[in-house]
Design a protein around this motif. Structure first.
Motif, short mmCIF file in Angstrom:
data_model
loop_
_atom_site.label_atom_id
_atom_site.label_comp_id
_atom_site.label_asym_id
_atom_site.label_seq_id
_atom_site.Cartn_x
_atom_site.Cartn_y
_atom_site.Cartn_z
N THR A 79 55.32 20.15 -28.32
CA THR A 79 54.57 18.92 -28.42
C THR A 79 53.19 19.11 -27.79
N ALA A 80 52.26 18.31 -28.25
CA ALA A 80 50.90 18.40 -27.73
C ALA A 80 50.27 17.03 -27.77
N ASP A 81 49.66 16.63 -26.70
CA ASP A 81 48.94 15.37 -26.70
C ASP A 81 47.60 15.56 -26.02
N PHE A 82 46.64 14.80 -26.48
CA PHE A 82 45.28 14.94 -26.00
C PHE A 82 45.17 14.74 -24.49
N GLY A 83 45.87 13.73 -23.98
CA GLY A 83 45.78 13.42 -22.56
C GLY A 83 46.17 14.58 -21.66
N THR A 84 47.17 15.34 -22.09
CA THR A 84 47.63 16.48 -21.30
C THR A 84 46.68 17.67 -21.43
N VAL A 85 46.32 18.00 -22.68
CA VAL A 85 45.49 19.18 -22.92
C VAL A 85 44.09 19.03 -22.32
N CYS A 86 43.53 17.84 -22.43
CA CYS A 86 42.15 17.62 -21.99
C CYS A 86 42.04 16.82 -20.69
N ALA A 87 43.12 16.83 -19.91
CA ALA A 87 43.12 16.05 -18.67
C ALA A 87 41.99 16.46 -17.73
N GLY A 88 41.66 17.74 -17.70
CA GLY A 88 40.64 18.22 -16.77
C GLY A 88 39.25 18.35 -17.38
N THR A 89 39.05 17.77 -18.56
CA THR A 89 37.76 17.87 -19.24
C THR A 89 37.20 16.47 -19.47
N PRO A 90 36.31 16.01 -18.60
CA PRO A 90 35.78 14.65 -18.73
C PRO A 90 34.86 14.51 -19.93
N ALA A 91 34.74 13.30 -20.42
CA ALA A 91 33.85 13.00 -21.53
C ALA A 91 32.40 13.12 -21.08
N ARG A 92 31.51 13.47 -22.03
CA ARG A 92 30.08 13.56 -21.76
C ARG A 92 29.31 12.95 -22.92
N PRO A 93 28.20 12.31 -22.65
CA PRO A 93 27.39 11.75 -23.74
C PRO A 93 26.95 12.84 -24.72
N GLY A 94 27.01 12.55 -26.01
CA GLY A 94 26.59 13.50 -27.02
C GLY A 94 27.57 14.60 -27.30
N ALA A 95 28.75 14.55 -26.68
CA ALA A 95 29.77 15.58 -26.89
C ALA A 95 31.11 14.92 -27.18
N LYS A 96 32.02 15.71 -27.68
CA LYS A 96 33.39 15.25 -27.91
C LYS A 96 34.36 16.32 -27.46
N ARG A 97 35.59 15.90 -27.25
CA ARG A 97 36.63 16.84 -26.81
C ARG A 97 37.70 16.93 -27.88
N VAL A 98 38.10 18.16 -28.20
CA VAL A 98 39.13 18.41 -29.19
C VAL A 98 40.22 19.25 -28.54
N ALA A 99 41.45 18.74 -28.58
CA ALA A 99 42.58 19.49 -28.04
C ALA A 99 43.08 20.47 -29.10
N LEU A 100 43.17 21.74 -28.75
CA LEU A 100 43.62 22.76 -29.68
C LEU A 100 44.92 23.39 -29.20
N VAL A 101 45.85 23.54 -30.13
CA VAL A 101 47.11 24.24 -29.86
C VAL A 101 47.07 25.53 -30.64
N LEU A 102 47.19 26.63 -29.95
CA LEU A 102 47.14 27.96 -30.57
C LEU A 102 48.50 28.62 -30.44
N ASP A 103 49.21 28.68 -31.56
CA ASP A 103 50.55 29.26 -31.59
C ASP A 103 50.48 30.60 -32.30
N PHE A 104 50.65 31.68 -31.54
CA PHE A 104 50.50 33.03 -32.06
C PHE A 104 51.75 33.54 -32.78
N GLY A 105 52.75 32.68 -32.92
CA GLY A 105 53.92 33.03 -33.70
C GLY A 105 54.97 33.81 -32.95
N THR A 106 55.93 34.33 -33.71
CA THR A 106 57.07 35.04 -33.14
C THR A 106 56.95 36.54 -33.39
#
Length: 215
Positions: A79-106
């Motif tokens: 599972t992945a949620d924005f609040g967890t992934v980007c908890a330590g990345t505050p918002a800034r004017p003129g920018a946005k935050r995107v939570a990325l999940v990178l699954d390298f497979g099996t």
């Protein structure tokens, strides 16, 4: 834009040719697929990452796997949620935050001699008009592309290979799909519209980068 217009039909034609000329008994392709998370579920992106401009708070995923058809498509695990992934990345004017999940497979999905890295998440803070491809480049270098602008590697994985066809016996075991019932890519040709969108999006992004570099 001339280079972009030329790149997309060339990629589509190449995919159709590859599908028709593949070896007997082929079961799928080993490649990075692109997903979007909405309503707590992963859905296969209808457009490539160079076309998608996510809003602040979006969750996007990439999964490396062998895929044969919609029932077999592998989603990013866990599972992945924005609040967890980007908890330590505050918002800034003129920018946005995107939570990325990178699954390298099996390991069964990995190219011969390679071991997939552990699944990880990253919060990309990028300009407000950035695409998912831009967000990926901000947090997951080195990225590797082939001469047709197909996304081959994220964070250096895999070291070799790019969208190669996998014959019967070389496919992963268990048909692991992440445990969700969302519709995935249809690769019955064996390449479907979702994969074409991914490749075409990469082509557009790569063409824009080359144009910007020459300008």
């Amino acid at each position: 834009m001339t280079g972009v217009r030329r790149a997309v039909p060339v990629l589509v034609a190449a995919l159709l040719l590859l599908a028709s000329a593949g070896p007997a008994g082929a079961t799928g392709y080993r490649y990075w697929s692109f997903w979007e998370r909405t309503g707590g579920h992963w859905t296969y992106a209808a457009q490539g990452p160079a076309f998608v401009r996510p809003d602040d708070g979006a969750v996007q995923g990439f999964r490396f796997a062998v895929s044969a058809d919609s029932a077999d498509a592998s989603r990013p695990r866990g599972t992945a949620d924005f609040g967890t992934v980007c908890a330590g990345t505050p918002a800034r004017p003129g920018a946005k935050r995107v939570a990325l999940v990178l699954d390298f497979g099996t390991r069964p999905d990995a190219p011969s001699g390679e071991t997939p890295p552990a699944r990880r998440t990253a919060c990309a803070r990028v300009p407000s008009d950035a695409t998912t491809a831009d967000a990926l480049a901000a947090v997951a270098k080195p990225l590797r592309y082939d001469t047709n602008a197909l996304l081959c590697a994220i964070a250096g994985y895999p070291e070799q290979g790019c969208g190669e066809q996998v014959a019967a016996g070389g496919k992963r075991s268990g048909g692991e799909t992440g445990g969700e019932s969302d519709g995935g890519p249809s690769l019955g040709l064996p390449i479907g519209a979702g994969a074409v969108a991914l490749l075409a999006g990469a082509a557009v992004w790569q063409a824009r980068r080359r144009r910007d570099a020459s300008g």
